[in-house]
Design an enzyme around this catalytic site. Structure first.
Site, PDB file in Angstrom:
ATOM      1  N   SER A   1      -0.177 -54.183  55.661  1.00  0.00           N
ATOM      2  CA  SER A   1       0.703 -55.318  55.914  1.00  0.00           C
ATOM      3  C   SER A   1       1.098 -55.968  54.597  1.00  0.00           C
ATOM      4  O   SER A   1       0.620 -55.603  53.529  1.00  0.00           O
ATOM      5  CB  SER A   1      -0.001 -56.339  56.808  1.00  0.00           C
ATOM      6  OG  SER A   1      -1.039 -56.964  56.093  1.00  0.00           O
ATOM      7  N   LYS A   2       1.972 -56.943  54.705  1.00  0.00           N
ATOM      8  CA  LYS A   2       2.528 -57.647  53.548  1.00  0.00           C
ATOM      9  C   LYS A   2       1.498 -58.012  52.471  1.00  0.00           C
ATOM     10  O   LYS A   2       1.753 -57.874  51.282  1.00  0.00           O
ATOM     11  CB  LYS A   2       3.230 -58.936  54.012  1.00  0.00           C
ATOM     12  CG  LYS A   2       4.678 -58.745  54.403  1.00  0.00           C
ATOM     13  CD  LYS A   2       5.575 -58.717  53.177  1.00  0.00           C
ATOM     14  CE  LYS A   2       7.049 -58.707  53.532  1.00  0.00           C
ATOM     15  NZ  LYS A   2       7.420 -57.692  54.508  1.00  0.00           N
TER      16      LYS A   2
END
Length: 531
Positions: free
Chosen positions: A289-290
């Site tokens: 994820s980010k």
RNA sequence: GCCCCUAUCGUCUAGAGGCCUAGGACACGGGCUUUUCAAGCCCGGUACAUGGGUUCGAAUCCCGUUAGGGGCACCA
């Protein structure tokens, strides 16, 4: 080798609620490779791109375009779906869910059917947003008091449509007797065959009366997927393992719609087969994820990764052909691909190995190809300008045309490059005077006087050199002068004065490109640092 | 909390009961080359989570444990 299934159809179904994610791209790649592999083996296989934009609030056109462009950049071509030009290709469209309801009434028709057959019910639960977000409140839906109400078309109150899960009622009974609404001890399971994990089972009751649509023309994910996969004649659902928990719901819906049934061994048989891919993980082993850094394909493009390297690297995340080959073209991957060789556990996205692989691909490029790839990055670094498709820049060697000048610089850097975005930083001294501290010129414990003498000697050698000005000639001139003494005493100050860097290609290669005049000029500038 | 999935070097992985004192790649350490940095070549260290079975024999099969991950929306 012949295969049993003809007209295999696989799909990737991203929702345009964000830029093309690495995980989505990898799933797309595996679907693409699967279809390509079947094509090679004689099947009339198709890879379909379907845009899941039922959530009108979060879906954005720019994200859809980013997904299309990203896949296109990677070379993952789809046989059916929206195109780059805003049209569609394929005979099973529309390929946007939002258009399917408008044109085909796909979802409302099947919703009506489920309602009529008593497989679904309109639920009037007056849930507030807060209640919905409270997980424990979901027992309220399992116990929905409205489930036996007949749907009345004149009803004006707000309602959602739920799948009527008869197994959930067993949970209700237990709950009423004081048990836990989520504790299951029934042995009614939905079991399905997975091409990666073999059999997967999950209890039916804990699913509850799950919501399948917000209204007749607002289908929700689990329902929309089943309808689309059926209508598009999908044969293999290849997706991330984060979808495993959704599968029982989808199978139950397919059963309610009459498209799936349980065989004599208790296994659900649907028109399609599932294959759940292992997840791509960040360095802490949680889903990528980010917070792990770059997650969108576009970011990797901007960082200067080549699509071939991305495809090769992603393919080897969770799959491997069983031999020791590491570098694969798209065609080789398609030829070798098989679902049986897919790993069951998640794979960490290791950018260190990606960098190595990208370097491998950079080294395999011809100088012309590499130049073409690097030009946008040189432009971005402000080192060159492109006018009328011609390179314009500061250029120090009158004997070389600008195109040749740039080509030779990149050929020199080719073995050192890992990412195209590093190009500017590495080659800037070929386009502008280097700036550096005089300490950079010092080799080991040379005195200022020694350095100045070395620079002067280098300058003298260069000024009397006879053409051709190439590495061989320069080497001979300098090595004759140096003899058996420490080469660094002469060559380090020379190289540092030319490049202004503590790491760079060798001084002779630099002189060869930079030209004698400019090289001498830089040596003089270096001398001035010592007064 | 509940449901599900998974488990070989730091990372990606080979391994489908004996070929495994576990192979390759990246990274790391050392060397060759060398003025620096790369590239290239050579060498090296590091792994079958754990306990019980099954078997003449288990990294490979079964069960438990532990650990990790995923999912539990009127998102997809």
């Amino acid at each position: 080798m012949s295969i049993a299934i003809k007209n295999s159809r696989v799909r990737i179904a991203p929702s345009p609620t964000g830029f093309l994610h690495i995980g989505t791209a990898r799933t797309a790649l595996f679907n693409y490779l699967f279809a390509q592999n079947y094509k090679i083996r004689g099947d009339n296989a198709s890879f379909i791109l379907r845009i899941e934009d039922t959530d009108q609030e979060r879906s954005k056109k720019e994200y859809e375009e980013d997904i299309l462009n990203g896949l296109n950049w990677l070379g993952i071509e789809w046989d059916e779906g929206p195109t780059l030009h805003g049209t569609e290709k394929g005979n099973f469209g529309p390929y946007n869910q939002s258009k399917r309801e408008r044109k085909l009434k796909s979802y409302s028709n099947y919703l009506t059917q489920l309602l009529k057959n008593g497989k679904a019910f309109a639920c009037f639960c007056p849930s507030s947003k807060e209640e919905i977000e409270d997980k424990n409140n979901d027992k309220f839906h399992i116990l929905c008091p409205y489930k036996d109400m007949a749907y009345n078309p004149d009803e004006t109150r707000q309602f959602v449509i739920r799948y009527k899960n008869t197994y959930a009622e067993k949970l209700e009974e237990r709950f009423k007797k004081g048990g836990d609404a989520f504790k299951t001890n029934e042995d009614d399971y939905v079991t399905f065959q997975d091409l990666v994990r073999n059999k997967i089972s999950s209890p039916k009751d804990i699913l509850g009366h799950f919501v399948i649509a917000k209204s007749f023309d607002e289908p929700l994910y689990n329902f929309a997927v089943v309808v689309d996969d059926y209508e598009m004649k999908i044969t293999h659902v290849i997706r991330g393992e984060d979808h495993i928990p959704n599968t029982p719901k989808q199978l139950l819906l397919a059963e309610a719609l009459g498209w799936a049934q349980v065989d004599e061994t208790g296994v659900f048989q649907a028109p399609w087969t599932y294959a759940h891919l292992p997840l791509i993980l960040g360095t802490d082993r949680s889903k990528l994820s980010k917070r792990h850094g770059a997650t969108s394909v576009n970011e990797y493009k901007t960082l200067g990764y080549l699509p071939e390297a991305m495809v090769n690297f992603m393919a080897l995340l969770g799959w491997n052909p069983g031999d020791e080959q590491e570098i694969f073209s798209k065609e080789e991957l398609a030829k070798e691909f098989s679902l049986e060789k897919i790993q069951k556990s998640g794979a960490v996205f290791d950018t260190v190995k990606l960098d190595w692989m990208n370097g491998e691909y950079i080294r395999r490029k011809s100088v012309e190809e590499l130049t073409a790839l690097c030009i946008p990055f040189l432009e971005k670094a402000g080192l060159i300008k492109i006018q009328n498709a011609k390179i314009k820049s500061q250029h120090y060697n009158p004997k070389l045309k600008i195109d040749e000048y740039v080509n030779r610089i990149l050929a020199l850097e080719q073995p050192r490059l890992k990412k195209l975005s590093e190009t500017g930083e590495r080659v800037n001294f070929f386009f502008q005077e280097p700036e550096y501290d005089k300490e950079l010129l010092r080799w080991k414990n040379m005195s200022d006087e020694d350095i100045k003498k070395a620079l002067q000697k280098a300058e003298k050698l260069l000024s009397v050199i006879n053409p051709p000005i190439d590495k061989k000639t320069l080497e001979k001139a300098f090595f004759d002068e140096i003899g058996d003494s420490d080469k660094g005493k002469l060559l380090w100050p020379l190289r540092a004065a030319l490049s202004g860097k503590k790491a760079s290609p060798g001084p002779f290669e630099i002189v060869e490109i930079l030209g004698i005049e400019e090289s001498i000029k830089r040596l003089e500038q270096a001398e001035q640092k010592f007064g």
